[in-house]
Design a protein around this motif. Structure first.
Motif, PDB file in Angstrom:
ATOM      1  N   ARG A 177       0.826  -1.208   0.000  1.00  0.00           N
ATOM      2  CA  ARG A 177       0.000   0.000   0.000  1.00  0.00           C
ATOM      3  C   ARG A 177       0.862   1.260   0.000  1.00  0.00           C
ATOM      4  NH1 ARG A 177      -4.981  -0.110   3.970  1.00  0.00           N
ATOM      5  NH2 ARG A 177      -5.067  -2.116   2.898  1.00  0.00           N
ATOM      6  N   ALA A 178       1.938   1.241   0.776  1.00  0.00           N
ATOM      7  CA  ALA A 178       2.806   2.415   0.849  1.00  0.00           C
ATOM      8  C   ALA A 178       3.494   2.687  -0.490  1.00  0.00           C
ATOM      9  CB  ALA A 178       3.842   2.236   1.953  1.00  0.00           C
ATOM     10  N   LEU A 179       3.978   1.653  -1.152  1.00  0.00           N
ATOM     11  CA  LEU A 179       4.659   1.861  -2.433  1.00  0.00           C
ATOM     12  C   LEU A 179       3.677   2.287  -3.521  1.00  0.00           C
ATOM     13  CD1 LEU A 179       7.414  -0.888  -2.664  1.00  0.00           C
ATOM     14  CD2 LEU A 179       7.478   1.380  -1.633  1.00  0.00           C
ATOM     15  N   ASP A 180       2.448   1.795  -3.451  1.00  0.00           N
ATOM     16  CA  ASP A 180       1.434   2.260  -4.397  1.00  0.00           C
ATOM     17  C   ASP A 180       1.213   3.766  -4.232  1.00  0.00           C
ATOM     18  OD1 ASP A 180       1.064  -0.279  -5.405  1.00  0.00           O
ATOM     19  OD2 ASP A 180      -0.776  -0.685  -4.287  1.00  0.00           O
ATOM     20  N   GLU A 181       1.100   4.226  -2.989  1.00  0.00           N
ATOM     21  CA  GLU A 181       0.878   5.655  -2.744  1.00  0.00           C
ATOM     22  C   GLU A 181       2.122   6.467  -3.076  1.00  0.00           C
ATOM     23  OE1 GLU A 181      -2.579   5.512   0.702  1.00  0.00           O
ATOM     24  OE2 GLU A 181      -0.558   6.166   1.246  1.00  0.00           O
ATOM     25  N   TYR A 182       3.283   5.922  -2.779  1.00  0.00           N
ATOM     26  CA  TYR A 182       4.542   6.598  -3.079  1.00  0.00           C
ATOM     27  C   TYR A 182       4.647   6.875  -4.577  1.00  0.00           C
ATOM     28  CZ  TYR A 182       9.677   7.241  -3.086  1.00  0.00           C
ATOM     29  OH  TYR A 182      10.949   7.711  -3.248  1.00  0.00           O
ATOM     30  N   THR A 183       4.274   5.865  -5.376  1.00  0.00           N
ATOM     31  CA  THR A 183       4.307   6.023  -6.828  1.00  0.00           C
ATOM     32  C   THR A 183       3.214   6.974  -7.303  1.00  0.00           C
ATOM     33  OG1 THR A 183       5.178   3.776  -7.052  1.00  0.00           O
ATOM     34  CG2 THR A 183       4.222   4.790  -9.012  1.00  0.00           C
ATOM     35  N   GLU A 184       2.007   6.791  -6.786  1.00  0.00           N
ATOM     36  CA  GLU A 184       0.865   7.608  -7.211  1.00  0.00           C
ATOM     37  C   GLU A 184       1.104   9.089  -6.971  1.00  0.00           C
ATOM     38  OE1 GLU A 184      -3.804   8.356  -5.867  1.00  0.00           O
ATOM     39  OE2 GLU A 184      -2.714   6.597  -5.130  1.00  0.00           O
ATOM     40  N   HIS A 185       1.737   9.430  -5.843  1.00  0.00           N
ATOM     41  CA  HIS A 185       1.926  10.834  -5.487  1.00  0.00           C
ATOM     42  C   HIS A 185       3.265  11.399  -5.952  1.00  0.00           C
ATOM     43  CE1 HIS A 185      -1.695  11.401  -2.935  1.00  0.00           C
ATOM     44  NE2 HIS A 185      -1.588  10.095  -2.785  1.00  0.00           N
ATOM     45  N   GLY A 186       4.061  10.581  -6.643  1.00  0.00           N
ATOM     46  CA  GLY A 186       5.305  11.083  -7.229  1.00  0.00           C
ATOM     47  C   GLY A 186       6.343  11.531  -6.222  1.00  0.00           C
ATOM     48  N   PHE A 187       6.429  10.830  -5.075  1.00  0.00           N
ATOM     49  CA  PHE A 187       7.375  11.262  -4.048  1.00  0.00           C
ATOM     50  C   PHE A 187       8.828  11.085  -4.467  1.00  0.00           C
ATOM     51  CE2 PHE A 187       3.820  10.210  -0.871  1.00  0.00           C
ATOM     52  CZ  PHE A 187       3.354  11.509  -0.899  1.00  0.00           C
ATOM     53  N   ALA A 188       9.105  10.128  -5.341  1.00  0.00           N
ATOM     54  CA  ALA A 188      10.487   9.929  -5.794  1.00  0.00           C
ATOM     55  C   ALA A 188      10.996  11.159  -6.533  1.00  0.00           C
ATOM     56  CB  ALA A 188      10.580   8.698  -6.688  1.00  0.00           C
ATOM     57  N   ALA A 189      10.117  11.808  -7.301  1.00  0.00           N
ATOM     58  CA  ALA A 189      10.506  12.994  -8.053  1.00  0.00           C
ATOM     59  C   ALA A 189      10.831  14.158  -7.140  1.00  0.00           C
ATOM     60  CB  ALA A 189       9.392  13.388  -9.021  1.00  0.00           C
ATOM     61  N   GLN A 190      10.414  14.058  -5.867  1.00  0.00           N
ATOM     62  CA  GLN A 190      10.688  15.108  -4.891  1.00  0.00           C
ATOM     63  C   GLN A 190      11.873  14.744  -3.988  1.00  0.00           C
ATOM     64  OE1 GLN A 190       6.986  17.022  -3.300  1.00  0.00           O
ATOM     65  NE2 GLN A 190       5.964  15.312  -4.295  1.00  0.00           N
ATOM     66  N   ASN A 191      12.670  13.771  -4.456  1.00  0.00           N
ATOM     67  CA  ASN A 191      13.886  13.343  -3.746  1.00  0.00           C
ATOM     68  C   ASN A 191      13.590  12.849  -2.331  1.00  0.00           C
ATOM     69  OD1 ASN A 191      15.663  14.019  -5.920  1.00  0.00           O
ATOM     70  ND2 ASN A 191      15.478  16.171  -5.336  1.00  0.00           N
ATOM     71  N   LEU A 192      12.446  12.215  -2.167  1.00  0.00           N
ATOM     72  CA  LEU A 192      12.072  11.659  -0.871  1.00  0.00           C
ATOM     73  C   LEU A 192      12.127  10.146  -0.956  1.00  0.00           C
ATOM     74  CD1 LEU A 192      10.897  12.493   1.981  1.00  0.00           C
ATOM     75  CD2 LEU A 192       8.674  11.797   1.036  1.00  0.00           C
ATOM     76  N   ARG A 193      12.827   9.550   0.000  1.00  0.00           N
ATOM     77  CA  ARG A 193      12.868   8.095   0.088  1.00  0.00           C
ATOM     78  C   ARG A 193      11.887   7.625   1.166  1.00  0.00           C
ATOM     79  NH1 ARG A 193      19.352   7.814   0.468  1.00  0.00           N
ATOM     80  NH2 ARG A 193      18.920   9.713   1.637  1.00  0.00           N
ATOM     81  N   ILE A 194      11.629   6.334   1.173  1.00  0.00           N
ATOM     82  CA  ILE A 194      10.601   5.803   2.054  1.00  0.00           C
ATOM     83  C   ILE A 194      11.220   4.805   3.028  1.00  0.00           C
ATOM     84  CG2 ILE A 194       9.922   3.879   0.549  1.00  0.00           C
ATOM     85  CD1 ILE A 194       6.998   4.597   1.266  1.00  0.00           C
ATOM     86  N   ALA A 195      10.786   4.858   4.286  1.00  0.00           N
ATOM     87  CA  ALA A 195      11.280   3.960   5.333  1.00  0.00           C
ATOM     88  C   ALA A 195      10.122   3.104   5.828  1.00  0.00           C
ATOM     89  CB  ALA A 195      11.881   4.764   6.488  1.00  0.00           C
ATOM     90  N   ILE A 196      10.309   1.794   5.793  1.00  0.00           N
ATOM     91  CA  ILE A 196       9.252   0.848   6.134  1.00  0.00           C
ATOM     92  C   ILE A 196       9.727  -0.021   7.295  1.00  0.00           C
ATOM     93  CG2 ILE A 196       7.833  -1.057   5.281  1.00  0.00           C
ATOM     94  CD1 ILE A 196       8.305   0.090   2.443  1.00  0.00           C
ATOM     95  N   ASN A 197       8.895  -0.138   8.324  1.00  0.00           N
ATOM     96  CA  ASN A 197       9.246  -0.983   9.455  1.00  0.00           C
ATOM     97  C   ASN A 197       9.245  -2.451   9.041  1.00  0.00           C
ATOM     98  OD1 ASN A 197       9.521   1.051  11.441  1.00  0.00           O
ATOM     99  ND2 ASN A 197       7.312   1.201  11.605  1.00  0.00           N
TER     100      ASN A 197
END
Length: 240
Positions: free
Chosen positions: A61-81
């Protein structure tokens, strides 16, 4: 039946006060709309099988939202427990790779924060999985560390790239906790690791931690947990 909702809390570089990562925070919502705390998700992760399946659901779910909202293009990485006991599931690495590949994200955009929600005694097996994930290019952090964390020296010797200080240590004014922060910061610096402090709520605490070598911060001073749309607004506003 409870459902899972996903929120994100920015992790800030203290050197320039810019967002570096967003930690994924899962919460449960009951049929009546009541939201449970983090402990309800922890309680659901009993055993390697359930822990792995719930972790996979949250990651997808998190990676789907990360892709949908274009967070990679904003130089933001994601941390998952990633609970250490989930790492003992034989299908974990395969499952992670399938989810990651389906999102199209490079492994360098994803960091797993290793949490010991339930006691893990087979550290050799856990280390083997950590080594595999690190070799694949994922970032790895040791989460919620305290001076009395079980097997802490062995865990710190694993191939991790960051360590995260538990909020209880960060906000404490006890001399032993302050010395622990200094020691962990020095060790992280020597190994080229990031060191992250949770629970920062005041500029004074932020500045004090930065002066002691802490590289990253997380807490209400910077942002409360946000839904994906709120995180997008936060990034667009350039706040930190």
């Amino acid at each position: 039946m409870a459902s899972i909702r996903i929120f994100y809390q920015p992790i800030i570089r203290l050197a320039d006060l810019r967002p570096d990562y967003a930690e994924v925070l899962a919460r449960t919502t009951g049929a009546d709309g009541t939201m449970g705390g983090a402990e309800t998700v922890v309680e659901a992760m009993t055993g390697a099988e359930r822990s792995m399946r719930l972790t996979a659901c949250i990651m997808q779910r998190a990676l789907d939202e990360y892709t949908e909202h274009g967070f990679a293009a904003q130089n933001l990485r994601i941390a998952i427990n990633l609970p250490l006991d989930a790492m003992l599931h034989p299908d974990l690495v395969t499952c992670i790779e399938l989810i990651r590949a389906s999102s199209g994200l490079p492994t360098s955009n994803i960091r797993f924060e290793l949490t010991e929600r339930h006691p893990v005694h087979d550290l050799k097996a856990a280390c083997a999985v950590i080594t595999t994930l690190r070799a694949a290019g994922y970032g790895l952090a040791l989460d919620d560390i305290t001076p009395d964390m079980p097997y802490l020296p062995a865990l710190l010797d694993m191939p991790i790239r960051a360590i995260k200080l538990d909020r209880s240590v960060v906000i404490s004014d006890h001399p032993a906790d302050q010395e622990f922060i200094r020691a962990m910061a020095a060790q992280a610096a020597a190994k080229g690791q990031d060191i992250i402090a949770e629970g920062i709520e005041t500029p004074t605490l932020r500045d004090s931690l930065r002066a002691r070598g802490v590289t990253h911060g997380q807490g209400y001073l910077f942002s409360h947990p946000l839904p994906a749309a709120g995180l997008g607004q936060y990034l667009a506003a350039g706040r930190a």
